[in-house]
Design a protein around this motif. Structure first.
Motif, mmCIF file in Angstrom:
data_model
loop_
_atom_site.group_PDB
_atom_site.id
_atom_site.type_symbol
_atom_site.label_atom_id
_atom_site.label_comp_id
_atom_site.label_asym_id
_atom_site.label_seq_id
_atom_site.Cartn_x
_atom_site.Cartn_y
_atom_site.Cartn_z
ATOM 1 N N GLU A 46 0.841 -1.204 0.000
ATOM 2 C CA GLU A 46 0.000 0.000 0.000
ATOM 3 C C GLU A 46 0.875 1.253 0.000
ATOM 4 O O GLU A 46 0.614 2.212 -0.736
ATOM 5 C CB GLU A 46 -0.924 -0.007 1.226
ATOM 6 C CG GLU A 46 -1.834 1.193 1.331
ATOM 7 C CD GLU A 46 -2.929 1.211 0.281
ATOM 8 O OE1 GLU A 46 -3.508 2.301 0.079
ATOM 9 O OE2 GLU A 46 -3.194 0.189 -0.375
ATOM 10 N N ARG A 49 2.289 1.619 -3.413
ATOM 11 C CA ARG A 49 1.256 2.109 -4.336
ATOM 12 C C ARG A 49 1.008 3.605 -4.112
ATOM 13 O O ARG A 49 0.918 4.382 -5.066
ATOM 14 C CB ARG A 49 -0.039 1.315 -4.129
ATOM 15 C CG ARG A 49 -1.125 1.668 -5.142
ATOM 16 C CD ARG A 49 -2.438 0.981 -4.821
ATOM 17 N NE ARG A 49 -3.007 1.389 -3.543
ATOM 18 C CZ ARG A 49 -3.662 2.520 -3.322
ATOM 19 N NH1 ARG A 49 -3.807 3.395 -4.301
ATOM 20 N NH2 ARG A 49 -4.154 2.800 -2.137
ATOM 21 N N LEU A 50 0.905 4.013 -2.856
ATOM 22 C CA LEU A 50 0.691 5.434 -2.542
ATOM 23 C C LEU A 50 1.874 6.280 -3.012
ATOM 24 O O LEU A 50 1.687 7.395 -3.514
ATOM 25 C CB LEU A 50 0.461 5.620 -1.044
ATOM 26 C CG LEU A 50 -0.875 5.108 -0.505
ATOM 27 C CD1 LEU A 50 -0.908 5.236 1.016
ATOM 28 C CD2 LEU A 50 -2.041 5.839 -1.136
ATOM 29 N N ARG A 51 3.064 5.743 -2.847
ATOM 30 C CA ARG A 51 4.254 6.473 -3.314
ATOM 31 C C ARG A 51 4.224 6.645 -4.829
ATOM 32 O O ARG A 51 4.506 7.726 -5.353
ATOM 33 C CB ARG A 51 5.510 5.717 -2.889
ATOM 34 C CG ARG A 51 6.783 6.399 -3.315
ATOM 35 C CD ARG A 51 7.997 5.675 -2.740
ATOM 36 N NE ARG A 51 9.200 6.243 -3.272
ATOM 37 C CZ ARG A 51 10.093 5.572 -3.960
ATOM 38 N NH1 ARG A 51 9.932 4.290 -4.175
ATOM 39 N NH2 ARG A 51 11.173 6.167 -4.419
ATOM 40 N N GLU A 52 3.870 5.577 -5.538
ATOM 41 C CA GLU A 52 3.784 5.655 -7.002
ATOM 42 C C GLU A 52 2.685 6.626 -7.423
ATOM 43 O O GLU A 52 2.856 7.402 -8.368
ATOM 44 C CB GLU A 52 3.536 4.263 -7.584
ATOM 45 C CG GLU A 52 4.748 3.343 -7.488
ATOM 46 C CD GLU A 52 4.415 1.902 -7.867
ATOM 47 O OE1 GLU A 52 3.237 1.615 -8.177
ATOM 48 O OE2 GLU A 52 5.342 1.070 -7.839
ATOM 49 N N GLU A 53 1.543 6.596 -6.690
ATOM 50 C CA GLU A 53 0.467 7.538 -6.978
ATOM 51 C C GLU A 53 0.934 8.967 -6.761
ATOM 52 O O GLU A 53 0.657 9.861 -7.571
ATOM 53 C CB GLU A 53 -0.721 7.261 -6.041
ATOM 54 C CG GLU A 53 -1.937 6.741 -6.732
ATOM 55 C CD GLU A 53 -3.079 6.543 -5.735
ATOM 56 O OE1 GLU A 53 -3.516 7.530 -5.097
ATOM 57 O OE2 GLU A 53 -3.515 5.398 -5.612
ATOM 58 N N ALA A 54 1.632 9.186 -5.644
ATOM 59 C CA ALA A 54 2.138 10.533 -5.333
ATOM 60 C C ALA A 54 3.128 10.992 -6.400
ATOM 61 O O ALA A 54 3.104 12.158 -6.820
ATOM 62 C CB ALA A 54 2.797 10.541 -3.953
ATOM 63 N N GLN A 55 3.970 10.067 -6.859
ATOM 64 C CA GLN A 55 4.916 10.435 -7.922
ATOM 65 C C GLN A 55 4.170 10.749 -9.207
ATOM 66 O O GLN A 55 4.543 11.688 -9.933
ATOM 67 C CB GLN A 55 5.920 9.297 -8.142
ATOM 68 C CG GLN A 55 6.955 9.178 -7.052
ATOM 69 C CD GLN A 55 7.885 7.992 -7.254
ATOM 70 O OE1 GLN A 55 7.574 7.055 -7.981
ATOM 71 N NE2 GLN A 55 9.042 8.036 -6.593
ATOM 72 N N ALA A 56 3.103 9.983 -9.511
ATOM 73 C CA ALA A 56 2.314 10.252 -10.718
ATOM 74 C C ALA A 56 1.633 11.613 -10.608
ATOM 75 O O ALA A 56 1.614 12.392 -11.573
ATOM 76 C CB ALA A 56 1.283 9.148 -10.924
ATOM 77 N N VAL A 57 1.069 11.908 -9.417
ATOM 78 C CA VAL A 57 0.416 13.212 -9.216
ATOM 79 C C VAL A 57 1.442 14.332 -9.329
ATOM 80 O O VAL A 57 1.190 15.367 -9.960
ATOM 81 C CB VAL A 57 -0.312 13.241 -7.849
ATOM 82 C CG1 VAL A 57 -0.750 14.650 -7.490
ATOM 83 C CG2 VAL A 57 -1.509 12.304 -7.872
ATOM 84 N N ASP A 60 2.276 14.811 -12.870
ATOM 85 C CA ASP A 60 1.166 15.474 -13.552
ATOM 86 C C ASP A 60 1.163 16.969 -13.245
ATOM 87 O O ASP A 60 0.987 17.793 -14.147
ATOM 88 C CB ASP A 60 -0.155 14.840 -13.104
ATOM 89 C CG ASP A 60 -1.348 15.397 -13.859
ATOM 90 O OD1 ASP A 60 -1.269 15.481 -15.108
ATOM 91 O OD2 ASP A 60 -2.360 15.753 -13.208
#
Length: 162
Positions: A46, A49-57, A60
């Motif tokens: 988790e 996943r949150l780290r990857e999401e934060a990097q994607a955000v 962006d």
């Protein structure tokens, strides 16, 4: 050796381990550790996943910021180009207006010169006719002379006005 404390501690430990094994305590301990390991693994997944999401955000937002900066630079460049075009157009209109006014003034001056020349010619013709009439009347007399004076003066007027 039989009466040593370490010996009896070892015997008690072996008996305890046997009872624990018989009651399934080892399975419970292993199961609890497995559950805890699975929970930790799940939390790590988790977190990953949150780290990857934060990097994607973040990526962006960086992309959007770069795009916004590019658009802002484009807007500034377009505004600058429009301002320069408007200034050039205003300058061209001003030059055209000045040229038209200059041409109109030159045309009026030419008309005034032509009118003045025509007025001078007319005044000169009128003066020449009067002088000629006076000279002819003094020098020539009679009806034939009067007729000659009228024809001559008419021709002089016509030629001087043309």
């Amino acid at each position: 050796m039989l009466f040593d404390a370490e010996f009896w501690v070892a015997v008690a430990f072996v008996v305890f381990c046997g009872i624990a094994w018989k009651m399934g305590l080892f399975e419970q301990i292993i199961g609890g550790l497995d559950k805890r390991g699975a929970r930790v693994r799940k939390e790590l997944d988790e977190a990953r996943r949150l780290r990857e999401e934060a990097q994607a955000v973040l990526a962006d937002f960086k992309r959007r910021r770069a795009e916004a900066e590019r658009e802002a630079a484009e807007i500034v460049a377009n505004a600058r180009a429009e301002a320069e075009a408007a200034a050039a157009e205003g300058h061209a209109r001003l030059n055209e207006f000045v040229a038209r006014r200059t041409k109109a003034a030159e045309t009026k001056i030419a008309q005034a010169e032509a009118q003045a020349a025509a007025d001078v010619r007319a005044a000169a013709a009128e003066a020449a006719v009067r002088v000629s009439e006076t000279i002819l009347r003094e020098k020539v007399s009679g009806d034939a002379a009067q007729d000659l004076v009228r024809r001559s003066l008419g021709e002089v007027r016509t030629r001087l006005r043309a």
